[in-house]
Enzyme design. Sequence first.
Site, PDB file in Angstrom:
ATOM      1  N   ASP A   1       0.841  -1.201   0.000  1.00  0.00           N
ATOM      2  CA  ASP A   1       0.000   0.000   0.000  1.00  0.00           C
ATOM      3  C   ASP A   1       0.875   1.250   0.000  1.00  0.00           C
ATOM      4  OD1 ASP A   1      -1.949   1.887   0.226  1.00  0.00           O
ATOM      5  OD2 ASP A   1      -2.562   1.364   2.270  1.00  0.00           O
TER       6      ASP A   1
ATOM      7  N   LYS B   1       1.552   7.951   0.400  1.00  0.00           N
ATOM      8  CA  LYS B   1       1.913   8.009   1.821  1.00  0.00           C
ATOM      9  C   LYS B   1       3.289   8.641   1.976  1.00  0.00           C
ATOM     10  CE  LYS B   1      -0.360   3.739   3.429  1.00  0.00           C
ATOM     11  NZ  LYS B   1      -1.304   4.305   4.397  1.00  0.00           N
TER      12      LYS B   1
ATOM     13  N   ASP C   1       0.107  -4.985   4.511  1.00  0.00           N
ATOM     14  CA  ASP C   1      -1.292  -4.651   4.254  1.00  0.00           C
ATOM     15  C   ASP C   1      -2.105  -5.826   3.693  1.00  0.00           C
ATOM     16  OD1 ASP C   1      -3.121  -2.683   4.742  1.00  0.00           O
ATOM     17  OD2 ASP C   1      -2.925  -1.709   2.795  1.00  0.00           O
TER      18      ASP C   1
ATOM     19  N   ARG D   1     -11.045  -0.541   1.756  1.00  0.00           N
ATOM     20  CA  ARG D   1     -12.512  -0.617   1.761  1.00  0.00           C
ATOM     21  C   ARG D   1     -13.061  -0.807   0.354  1.00  0.00           C
ATOM     22  NH1 ARG D   1     -12.997   5.085   4.690  1.00  0.00           N
ATOM     23  NH2 ARG D   1     -11.019   4.332   5.521  1.00  0.00           N
TER      24      ARG D   1
END
Length: 448
Positions: A220, A227, A238, A301
């Site tokens: 991720d 990030k 992740d 999600r």
Amino acid sequence: KKIEKNEIGKIGTQLILKTKKSEIGHILLVGMGESVNVDNLQGLCGVVTQNTELLKAEKIIIHIPKNKKIPNKTIIYTLASALRSADYKFVKYKTKNNKTNEKTIVLAVDGMTVSENMQAVLKLVDKISEGTSEARDLVNLPSNILNPKYLAQKASEIAQNSTRIKVKILDSEQCKKKQMNAYLAVSQGSAEDPYFIHLSYKPKKSNKKIVIIGKGITFDSGGLSLKPSKSMEAMKCDMAGAAAVLGVFSVIEELHPEVEVHGIIAAAENMPSSRAVKPGDIVVASNKKTIEILNTDAEGRLTLADALVYGSKLKPDVMLDLATLTGAAVVALGEEIAAIMSNDAKLAENILKVAKEAGEKMWQLPLEEKYRILLDSEVADLRNISKSSYGGTLTAGLFLQEFVGKDLKWAHIDIAGPDFAERPFSVYTGIGATGYGVSTVLHLILKY
Ligand code: BES
Ligand code: ZN
Ligand code: ZN
């Protein structure tokens, strides 16, 4: 070190006595504090393991004095699993291998009788530890080795080596046909193809069906909502939810639960590129709901949305997901406690109970309907991040709920904290993957 009088028996105090003229070479005294409990039993195992390595001991007797607080079964379960856990090392990429020496350990608990039951407990620990180590290995593997394809191959391998486990792998074309556009958006900027994995275990007889979904982001980066470097360092972790699912399936057949179990992983890598999904893009998920993707770092999600829709179609009695979903869960509960949220109070209670037995820490957070408006989008049915910067774990849970079938009992476990120890949580777990979740899920399956 000289031990002060008031320090005697304190947790963390230890004293080694070297014996003369005895078969027993050393006696190690370890302080257990006021009373024996799961936490200090686990700590004790770490201390024993460290000293065993230092002394190169091959035979160890652990003696637990009489206590009334915890049942002997729990003591044996805790000691045996913590000893296994303390022995775990990820040395695949160490050219100078520091191998763990073989040893025999005798567990002696005052007031315990030799019974068949304890053998059953030890057998259970064996399998759960094996599954947990499998999950730890998978999480510890770096993302240049472990990509979505690797996860798919691992799942196929598990199915091949068993008679009751089957696997179905969908490639991106097949996922497109199933309109899993939320999931596909996450991997579209990556050179690694996504693979949707569906494992199923069917025993001879069963009257219950459980679906377990694991978040499987093999790396991720955050995508275009990149990030900062520090936050990216451990992001090979992740896919810890996916690793827990694979860990469970690697031992499930040998435990013979009479429950049908499905394991689902929507594996993907989240990367920025000219083809990557962009903030503001709108996708239609497989249940037709539209999502405005405002932050590409809230990718878990999106993958879970289509996995939950798929899982709901299997009409299970219980659906569970394990996901390294939000940094907010770590802010709320710290690094060692997972957050559980559920649309069914009894199910949450049940899972909290088995987690305790499994020796994994978990705490319930609410699926607060009042916060649902924070996910309202101006242009789509949902936005993928909350309008508020608070309560990020709750709004992530509410987002997932939108993809769970009507009347289906579901629980979401956010494992962003306990899946990976960036500092040692205790003397019995080193730095790195913990295999969190395998034990709880197996306990749940076996209790059903
Ligand atoms: N994988 C991260 C969550 C995470 C954080 C796991 C720390 C393990 C340790 C997740 O995809 C993420 O980036 N979440 C964002 C959500 C935000 C953009 C709404 C977060 O928590 O910052
Ligand atoms: Zn993210
Ligand atoms: Zn993530």
